[in-house]
Design a protein around this motif. Structure first.
Motif: not given
Length: 75
Positions: A45-64
């Motif tokens: 679950e730690i790996r899944h959470a880190r992966h999901r966080l990276a995806q969300l931060l990537t999408v946020e940065r792309q929008r910026q």
């Protein structure tokens, strides 16, 4: 359980995206606490959470960057 898909993150609105990032960060902190105390039953679950966080931060940065691109083009 498979890792989350980035397309799910892209479908979120800006405010939802920010809220989800905070939720995942809290969840990750909780998982780390459980791991440190030896009560974490599903270490993946730690790996899944880190992966999901990276995806969300990537999408946020792309929008910026998309928001900044038109401003830079007019200068």
């Amino acid at each position: 359980m498979p890792l989350p898909n980035i397309e799910d993150a892209r479908q979120l609105g800006d405010e939802e995206l920010s809220e989800t990032i905070l939720d995942i960060k809290k969840e990750l902190a909780n998982l780390r606490l459980l791991k440190a105390t030896g009560r974490l039953e599903k270490p993946h679950e730690i790996r899944h959470a880190r992966h999901r966080l990276a995806q969300l931060l990537t999408v946020e940065r792309q929008r910026q960057l998309e928001a900044e691109a038109p401003a830079a083009a007019t200068e």
